[in-house]
Design a protein around this motif. Structure first.
Motif, PDB file in Angstrom:
ATOM      1  N   ALA A  24       0.841  -1.206   0.000  1.00  0.00           N
ATOM      2  CA  ALA A  24       0.000   0.000   0.000  1.00  0.00           C
ATOM      3  C   ALA A  24       0.871   1.251   0.000  1.00  0.00           C
ATOM      4  CB  ALA A  24      -0.895  -0.030   1.231  1.00  0.00           C
ATOM      5  N   SER A  65      -8.299   0.051  -5.740  1.00  0.00           N
ATOM      6  CA  SER A  65      -8.066   1.330  -5.051  1.00  0.00           C
ATOM      7  C   SER A  65      -8.721   2.480  -5.797  1.00  0.00           C
ATOM      8  CB  SER A  65      -6.552   1.542  -4.986  1.00  0.00           C
ATOM      9  OG  SER A  65      -6.247   2.887  -4.778  1.00  0.00           O
ATOM     10  N   SER A  66      -9.084   3.497  -5.037  1.00  0.00           N
ATOM     11  CA  SER A  66      -9.624   4.715  -5.653  1.00  0.00           C
ATOM     12  C   SER A  66      -8.560   5.378  -6.518  1.00  0.00           C
ATOM     13  CB  SER A  66     -10.058   5.690  -4.564  1.00  0.00           C
ATOM     14  OG  SER A  66      -8.932   6.232  -3.913  1.00  0.00           O
ATOM     15  N   SER A  67      -7.303   5.027  -6.257  1.00  0.00           N
ATOM     16  CA  SER A  67      -6.222   5.686  -6.998  1.00  0.00           C
ATOM     17  C   SER A  67      -6.256   5.349  -8.491  1.00  0.00           C
ATOM     18  CB  SER A  67      -4.870   5.308  -6.401  1.00  0.00           C
ATOM     19  OG  SER A  67      -4.646   3.934  -6.562  1.00  0.00           O
ATOM     20  N   PHE A  73     -11.270   0.921  -2.777  1.00  0.00           N
ATOM     21  CA  PHE A  73     -11.358   1.564  -1.466  1.00  0.00           C
ATOM     22  C   PHE A  73     -10.945   3.032  -1.569  1.00  0.00           C
ATOM     23  CE2 PHE A  73     -10.013  -2.711   0.662  1.00  0.00           C
ATOM     24  CZ  PHE A  73     -11.306  -3.183   0.559  1.00  0.00           C
ATOM     25  N   PHE A  74     -11.655   3.870  -0.839  1.00  0.00           N
ATOM     26  CA  PHE A  74     -11.324   5.301  -0.803  1.00  0.00           C
ATOM     27  C   PHE A  74     -10.756   5.665   0.580  1.00  0.00           C
ATOM     28  CE2 PHE A  74     -13.072   7.443  -4.644  1.00  0.00           C
ATOM     29  CZ  PHE A  74     -13.545   6.303  -5.289  1.00  0.00           C
ATOM     30  N   THR A  75      -9.449   5.878   0.635  1.00  0.00           N
ATOM     31  CA  THR A  75      -8.734   6.343   1.840  1.00  0.00           C
ATOM     32  C   THR A  75      -9.393   5.882   3.144  1.00  0.00           C
ATOM     33  OG1 THR A  75      -8.133   8.265   0.497  1.00  0.00           O
ATOM     34  CG2 THR A  75      -7.519   8.337   2.825  1.00  0.00           C
ATOM     35  N   MET A  79      -0.393   6.369   7.031  1.00  0.00           N
ATOM     36  CA  MET A  79      -1.402   7.267   6.450  1.00  0.00           C
ATOM     37  C   MET A  79      -1.460   8.586   7.211  1.00  0.00           C
ATOM     38  SD  MET A  79      -4.349   4.663   5.150  1.00  0.00           S
ATOM     39  CE  MET A  79      -5.358   5.952   4.419  1.00  0.00           C
ATOM     40  N   ALA A  80      -1.927   9.621   6.501  1.00  0.00           N
ATOM     41  CA  ALA A  80      -1.843  10.979   7.031  1.00  0.00           C
ATOM     42  C   ALA A  80      -2.542  11.136   8.380  1.00  0.00           C
ATOM     43  CB  ALA A  80      -2.425  11.956   6.015  1.00  0.00           C
ATOM     44  N   PHE A 113      -0.284  12.209  11.464  1.00  0.00           N
ATOM     45  CA  PHE A 113      -0.596  13.546  11.997  1.00  0.00           C
ATOM     46  C   PHE A 113      -0.892  13.436  13.498  1.00  0.00           C
ATOM     47  CE2 PHE A 113      -2.386  15.536   7.778  1.00  0.00           C
ATOM     48  CZ  PHE A 113      -1.096  15.528   7.251  1.00  0.00           C
ATOM     49  N   THR A 144       3.421  18.014   7.887  1.00  0.00           N
ATOM     50  CA  THR A 144       3.479  18.624   6.556  1.00  0.00           C
ATOM     51  C   THR A 144       2.127  18.460   5.884  1.00  0.00           C
ATOM     52  OG1 THR A 144       5.792  18.003   6.400  1.00  0.00           O
ATOM     53  CG2 THR A 144       4.709  18.608   4.345  1.00  0.00           C
ATOM     54  N   TYR A 190       0.137  19.010   2.498  1.00  0.00           N
ATOM     55  CA  TYR A 190       0.300  19.337   1.076  1.00  0.00           C
ATOM     56  C   TYR A 190      -0.872  20.182   0.588  1.00  0.00           C
ATOM     57  CZ  TYR A 190       3.669  15.480   1.279  1.00  0.00           C
ATOM     58  OH  TYR A 190       4.716  14.662   1.612  1.00  0.00           O
ATOM     59  N   LEU A 233      -6.112  19.955  -0.828  1.00  0.00           N
ATOM     60  CA  LEU A 233      -6.338  18.580  -1.282  1.00  0.00           C
ATOM     61  C   LEU A 233      -7.534  18.014  -0.512  1.00  0.00           C
ATOM     62  CD1 LEU A 233      -2.667  17.200  -1.319  1.00  0.00           C
ATOM     63  CD2 LEU A 233      -3.943  18.327  -3.161  1.00  0.00           C
ATOM     64  N   ARG A 292     -10.005  14.316   0.274  1.00  0.00           N
ATOM     65  CA  ARG A 292     -10.163  12.866   0.153  1.00  0.00           C
ATOM     66  C   ARG A 292     -11.559  12.448   0.605  1.00  0.00           C
ATOM     67  NH1 ARG A 292      -6.449  13.294  -2.444  1.00  0.00           N
ATOM     68  NH2 ARG A 292      -4.435  12.235  -2.473  1.00  0.00           N
ATOM     69  N   PHE A 299     -12.571  10.295   2.643  1.00  0.00           N
ATOM     70  CA  PHE A 299     -12.166   9.413   3.750  1.00  0.00           C
ATOM     71  C   PHE A 299     -13.316   8.474   4.127  1.00  0.00           C
ATOM     72  CE2 PHE A 299      -9.633  13.322   4.317  1.00  0.00           C
ATOM     73  CZ  PHE A 299      -8.357  12.784   4.371  1.00  0.00           C
ATOM     74  N   ASP A 305       0.588  11.794  -5.691  1.00  0.00           N
ATOM     75  CA  ASP A 305      -0.684  12.218  -5.104  1.00  0.00           C
ATOM     76  C   ASP A 305      -1.649  12.722  -6.171  1.00  0.00           C
ATOM     77  OD1 ASP A 305      -1.192  11.912  -2.455  1.00  0.00           O
ATOM     78  OD2 ASP A 305       0.001  13.648  -1.837  1.00  0.00           O
TER      79      ASP A 305
HETATM   80  O1  LIG Z   1      -7.738   5.444  -1.564  1.00  0.00           O
HETATM   81  C1  LIG Z   1      -6.745   4.849  -1.885  1.00  0.00           C
HETATM   82  O2  LIG Z   1      -6.740   4.052  -2.776  1.00  0.00           O
HETATM   83  C2  LIG Z   1      -5.447   5.128  -1.220  1.00  0.00           C
HETATM   84  O3  LIG Z   1      -5.752   5.771   0.031  1.00  0.00           O
HETATM   85  C3  LIG Z   1      -4.618   6.144   0.761  1.00  0.00           C
HETATM   86  O4  LIG Z   1      -3.852   7.075   0.015  1.00  0.00           O
HETATM   87  P1  LIG Z   1      -4.080   8.597   0.273  1.00  0.00           P
HETATM   88  O5  LIG Z   1      -5.454   9.009  -0.091  1.00  0.00           O
HETATM   89  O6  LIG Z   1      -2.966   9.293  -0.395  1.00  0.00           O
HETATM   90  O7  LIG Z   1      -4.004   8.676   1.863  1.00  0.00           O
HETATM   91  P2  LIG Z   1      -2.960   9.382   2.820  1.00  0.00           P
HETATM   92  O8  LIG Z   1      -1.587   8.920   2.537  1.00  0.00           O
HETATM   93  O9  LIG Z   1      -3.465   9.216   4.187  1.00  0.00           O
HETATM   94  O10 LIG Z   1      -3.083  10.917   2.396  1.00  0.00           O
HETATM   95  C4  LIG Z   1      -4.302  11.604   2.572  1.00  0.00           C
HETATM   96  C5  LIG Z   1      -4.130  13.024   2.166  1.00  0.00           C
HETATM   97  O11 LIG Z   1      -3.194  13.645   3.041  1.00  0.00           O
HETATM   98  C6  LIG Z   1      -2.182  14.278   2.271  1.00  0.00           C
HETATM   99  N1  LIG Z   1      -0.922  14.205   3.019  1.00  0.00           N
HETATM  100  C7  LIG Z   1      -0.334  13.024   3.237  1.00  0.00           C
HETATM  101  C8  LIG Z   1       0.819  12.937   3.964  1.00  0.00           C
HETATM  102  C9  LIG Z   1       1.401  14.111   4.451  1.00  0.00           C
HETATM  103  O12 LIG Z   1       2.449  14.116   5.110  1.00  0.00           O
HETATM  104  N2  LIG Z   1       0.787  15.291   4.199  1.00  0.00           N
HETATM  105  C10 LIG Z   1      -0.365  15.374   3.498  1.00  0.00           C
HETATM  106  O13 LIG Z   1      -0.891  16.460   3.302  1.00  0.00           O
HETATM  107  C11 LIG Z   1      -2.127  13.550   0.969  1.00  0.00           C
HETATM  108  O14 LIG Z   1      -1.624  14.381  -0.030  1.00  0.00           O
HETATM  109  C12 LIG Z   1      -3.592  13.202   0.770  1.00  0.00           C
HETATM  110  O15 LIG Z   1      -4.234  14.261   0.156  1.00  0.00           O
HETATM  111  C13 LIG Z   1      -3.785   4.923   1.065  1.00  0.00           C
HETATM  112  O16 LIG Z   1      -2.618   5.324   1.748  1.00  0.00           O
HETATM  113  C14 LIG Z   1      -3.412   4.179  -0.176  1.00  0.00           C
HETATM  114  O17 LIG Z   1      -2.750   2.994   0.190  1.00  0.00           O
HETATM  115  C15 LIG Z   1      -4.635   3.875  -0.998  1.00  0.00           C
HETATM  116  O18 LIG Z   1      -5.373   2.874  -0.386  1.00  0.00           O
END
Ligand SMILES: O=C(O)[C@H]1O[C@H](OP(=O)(O)OP(=O)(O)OC[C@H]2O[C@@H](n3ccc(=O)[nH]c3=O)[C@H](O)[C@@H]2O)[C@H](O)[C@@H](O)[C@H]1O
Length: 524
Positions: free
Chosen positions: A176, A217-219, A269-271, A281-282, A286, A297, A299, A307, A309, A311, A384
């Motif tokens: 992941a 993944s949603s990605s 899956f979405f985050t 994960m963020a 955090f 940090t 972004y 940005l 998500r 969630f 991202d």
């Molecule tokens: O849905 C998915 O398919 C994916 O979901 C998840 O990816 P993401 O949505 O990128 O989640 P996540 O890392 O928590 O970052 C969340 C936000 O915080 C921002 N982010 C992140 C880190 C940071 O230091 N700062 C920051 O702003 C970052 O830019 C983003 O906007 C899973 O990790 C991945 O395995 C996959 O399952």
């Protein structure tokens, strides 16, 4: 020396009779002698072959015994016991990635309703393996056995299908993380491509073939701008290698459906977030940093746009996974041959309610009663995507999927779990050191800090031995365990298999004191 012919048919007639009888006698003895020699040789060869084969199998089993932790009568018994069904028409599910975040929750949900569940996990160190081991300990207390092994191990998979007739495979093992793909691209190919193919090969050859539900993944929606994302939208613009491997997975599973008749359901899956989540994960990192007073940090997208998500809370995801298993049609193949068309499905499992990252931080700040030290930077080109937003109409219609937890509610549950797991407790805090532990005698094997029951203003520090004795109970689904749960199945961490071998999290005594002081300052 007379030749054999001369001996049998001597040229001297006078000697013929005598010689002939003598010769025949000798011949008889020679023949007999040569037959018995041959017989003995044959026996010897058979014995040699047999001992070679048994030595080989000893070496095989020995090397397997020493190089991996599976195999043997005891192991098979554990697998069979874990696979036992405890309800009518129950399923027998192989859950890969069972010590992972989603895998643990899905395994528990299936086991609790009476399905047979066998886990598989390689316990890699992408993030703190002690958290994975703690999840395993939790699963063990619910009689779910996790086989330690890799989805790339074809022999292991064949053995598992040999021991248990799995009706379903919930394939959640994966590499992941979106941004980590730039650091370690090969790990994505290994797990998400090669591992997937190895697993599908095993499924296609199994008799009966299981139905496969797996984590996409949603990605895969990548840089799409049309929102919300629907399953019929294009997925040909991945922004990361992670996304590309998940997209490849959708194509690969399609071929196994097409050629071998495997029933396939891919879940985008979405985050996903929640108790027992992923530290990379963020929302998780955090929380850790905010509690430790370290900067985070955040972004920011192009033109200073935040940005966002979609969630999605773990309990909602679990319901989607279980509904997918329940509605998956049967695979049609047998003996590696397709016997008819089998279902191929893909669903979004999101929350349909995107939230910006700064809003997420704000919710955490409120729950942790601490201001985050935010370091806002422009989103680097690290894979991202600016936003995600799921259209879940299809899942709602066909799976009955209906997410019910919004981000504030879900994060509250997560924070409660986090504080509980890592040793923070609500209310006035005092440190109660039990048994032989005090500040002068440091525990040798580490200590585990757990929360006390609500209303009790103390924290207990338990030794591994105490945990092994079962002093810690896991919370149940309602958070009614001895120690408060962060919702779902959160709660304390149980010992492993009653043997007290592995526990998590292990904290150094100094850390316990430091973190406790942080909580006291917070007044949590
Ligand atoms: O849905 C998915 O398919 C994916 O979901 C998840 O990816 P993401 O949505 O990128 O989640 P996540 O890392 O928590 O970052 C969340 C936000 O915080 C921002 N982010 C992140 C880190 C940071 O230091 N700062 C920051 O702003 C970052 O830019 C983003 O906007 C899973 O990790 C991945 O395995 C996959 O399952």
């Amino acid at each position: 020396m007379p030749s054999l012919e001369e001996e049998l048919f001597p040229s001297t007639p006078g000697k013929f009779k005598i010689d002939r009888s003598h010769a025949m006698n000798r011949t008889f003895h020679r023949c007999f002698a040569s037959t018995s020699t041959m017989f003995l040789w044959a026996l010897f060869l058979i014995a040699l072959t047999a001992s070679y084969l048994s030595f080989q199998s000893f070496v095989d089993s020995g090397s397997r015994y020493f190089t991996s932790s599976w195999g043997g009568i005891h192991w098979e018994k554990q697998v069979r016991t874990s696979a036992q069904i405890h309800r009518q028409n129950g399923k027998v599910v192989l859950v890969t990635g069972a010590a992972g975040f989603v895998g643990t929750h899905v395994s528990l949900a299936l086991k609790k309703r009476g399905d047979g569940v066998v886990g598989l996990d390689n316990f890699n160190s992408y993030y703190d393996p002690s958290l994975k081991k703690a999840r395993r300990a939790l699963l063990n207390t619910h009689n779910v056995f996790i086989v330690e092994g890799d989805v790339n191990d074809a022999k292991l998979l064949a053995k598992l299908f040999d021991v248990v007739a799995f009706t379903h495979v919930m394939h959640l093992a994966a590499q992941a993380g979106v941004r980590y793909a730039m650091e370690n691209p090969q790990s994505y190919v290994h797990s998400n491509i090669a591992g997937l193919v190895t697993l599908l090969e095993a499924c296609k050859s199994a008799n009966p073939q299981p139905a496969v539900v797996w984590a996409s993944s949603s990605s895969v929606y990548g840089l799409n701008e049309k929102v919300p994302f629907s399953e019929s939208d294009r997925t040909d613009k991945p922004a990361s290698l992670y996304a590309a491997t998940k997209k490849a997975g959708e194509a690969i599973t399609h071929t196994y459906n097409h050629i071998y008749g495997l029933s396939i359901t891919g879940l985008r899956f979405f985050t996903v977030y929640g108790p027992w989540g992923r530290p990379d994960m963020a929302y998780f990192s955090f929380t850790k940093n905010i509690l430790q007073g370290k900067p985070i940090t955040v972004y920011r997208g192009k033109n200073r746009v935040d940005l966002a998500r979609d969630f999605t809370y773990i309990d909602d995801i679990v319901k989607g996974c279980v509904a997918s298993l329940d509605t998956a049609g049967k695979s049609t193949g047998s003996g590696g041959k397709k016997r008819g068309a089998a279902p191929y499905r893909i669903y979004n499992l999101g929350n349909t309610s995107p939230v910006t990252v700064p809003t997420l931080v704000g919710i955490l700040e409120r729950n942790l009663k601490t201001k985050a030290k935010k370091n806002v930077v422009d989103m680097p080109g690290n894979g991202d995507v600016p936003f995600t937003h799921a259209n879940i109409s299809l899942a709602r219609r066909e799976l009955g999927y209906k997410p019910t937890t919004d981000l504030p509610t879900g994060l509250k549950k997560f924070v409660r779990w986090y504080l509980s797991y890592y040793g923070y407790v609500p209310g006035k805090v005092s440190l109660k050191v039990r048994n032989s532990l005090n500040q002068d005698s440091r525990p040798q094997s580490g200590v585990v800090l757990t929360t006390a029951p609500e209303g009790n203003d103390s924290i207990s520090v338990l030794t591994s031995n105490e945990m092994a004795k079962g002093d810690i109970e896991t919370g149940d689904g309602d958070g009614n365990g001895k120690y408060p749960s962060g919702g779902g199945d959160g709660g304390g961490v149980g010992g492993e298999d009653g043997e007290g071998k592995e526990f998590g999290p292990m904290m150094k005594f100094e850390e316990v004191i430091r973190e406790t002081e942080t909580v006291m300052t917070l007044g949590l």
